[in-house]
Design a protein around this motif. Sequence first.
Motif, short mmCIF file in Angstrom:
data_model
loop_
_atom_site.label_atom_id
_atom_site.label_comp_id
_atom_site.label_asym_id
_atom_site.label_seq_id
_atom_site.Cartn_x
_atom_site.Cartn_y
_atom_site.Cartn_z
N ALA A 1 15.05 69.44 -51.88
CA ALA A 1 15.18 70.89 -51.68
C ALA A 1 15.69 71.56 -52.94
CB ALA A 1 16.10 71.18 -50.50
N LEU A 2 16.69 70.98 -53.60
CA LEU A 2 17.23 71.57 -54.82
C LEU A 2 16.18 71.58 -55.94
CD1 LEU A 2 20.83 70.08 -54.82
CD2 LEU A 2 20.14 72.43 -54.32
N HIS A 3 15.38 70.53 -56.03
CA HIS A 3 14.31 70.51 -57.03
C HIS A 3 13.25 71.57 -56.75
CE1 HIS A 3 15.22 67.30 -59.83
NE2 HIS A 3 15.63 66.54 -58.83
N ARG A 4 13.09 71.95 -55.50
CA ARG A 4 12.16 73.03 -55.15
C ARG A 4 12.79 74.41 -55.33
NH1 ARG A 4 11.32 69.61 -50.59
NH2 ARG A 4 12.61 71.02 -49.35
N GLY A 5 14.06 74.46 -55.70
CA GLY A 5 14.74 75.74 -55.87
C GLY A 5 15.31 76.29 -54.59
N GLU A 6 15.47 75.44 -53.56
CA GLU A 6 16.01 75.87 -52.27
C GLU A 6 17.46 75.41 -52.14
OE1 GLU A 6 13.47 73.97 -49.45
OE2 GLU A 6 11.68 75.03 -50.14
N THR B 1 22.48 70.01 -62.96
CA THR B 1 21.26 69.44 -62.38
C THR B 1 21.43 69.20 -60.88
OG1 THR B 1 21.94 67.15 -62.74
CG2 THR B 1 20.75 68.23 -64.55
N PRO B 2 20.31 69.13 -60.16
CA PRO B 2 20.39 68.79 -58.73
C PRO B 2 21.02 67.41 -58.51
CG PRO B 2 18.20 69.61 -59.27
CD PRO B 2 18.94 69.45 -60.56
N LEU C 1 18.43 62.30 -49.89
CA LEU C 1 17.14 62.53 -50.57
C LEU C 1 16.47 63.86 -50.20
CD1 LEU C 1 15.74 58.91 -50.57
CD2 LEU C 1 16.41 60.27 -52.55
N PRO C 2 16.43 64.28 -48.92
CA PRO C 2 15.87 65.60 -48.62
C PRO C 2 16.64 66.74 -49.28
CG PRO C 2 15.98 64.27 -46.63
CD PRO C 2 16.72 63.52 -47.70
N ALA C 3 17.95 66.61 -49.40
CA ALA C 3 18.75 67.65 -50.07
C ALA C 3 18.38 67.72 -51.55
CB ALA C 3 20.23 67.36 -49.90
N LEU C 4 18.23 66.57 -52.19
CA LEU C 4 17.84 66.54 -53.60
C LEU C 4 16.46 67.16 -53.78
CD1 LEU C 4 18.51 65.58 -56.48
CD2 LEU C 4 17.41 63.41 -55.90
#
Length: 132
Positions: free
Chosen positions: A90-95, A47-48, A85-88
Amino acid sequence: MRTSPPTASTRTPAEARIELGFRLEVLRYGPATGFRPEPVDLRIVPTPREAIRVIRAQLRASHVLGLPPRETARALRWSEHGGWLPALAALHRGEPCGFVLPLRKGRHIEWAVRPLCYLTLDPAPGPATPRL
């Protein structure tokens, strides 16, 4: 003794599944290696949130001790005060996302996380085929 190649009736059936995960890679770069990456950690996490948790734990536990004071403050701000938080997101967006810290003497360390799909093979459900 000669054995014949396995036939369809003697092979163990397997079920292939496509899994989603995140590749977490930690690389160290330095002048001694010609700035070629030196692997520190490589793992696949499910998971992210788990990927970010690993980065935060590594920042707090081991990598902060050898950093210049300014970078120590930046690492702690990222790991403890919501910088992640921005990294999390991004991962949830598939980036993909990452974090880089300069170390002493021109070296630096990089954490990179990328979404990925991979194939797993599990034994098929049902009774096992007896082998003769």
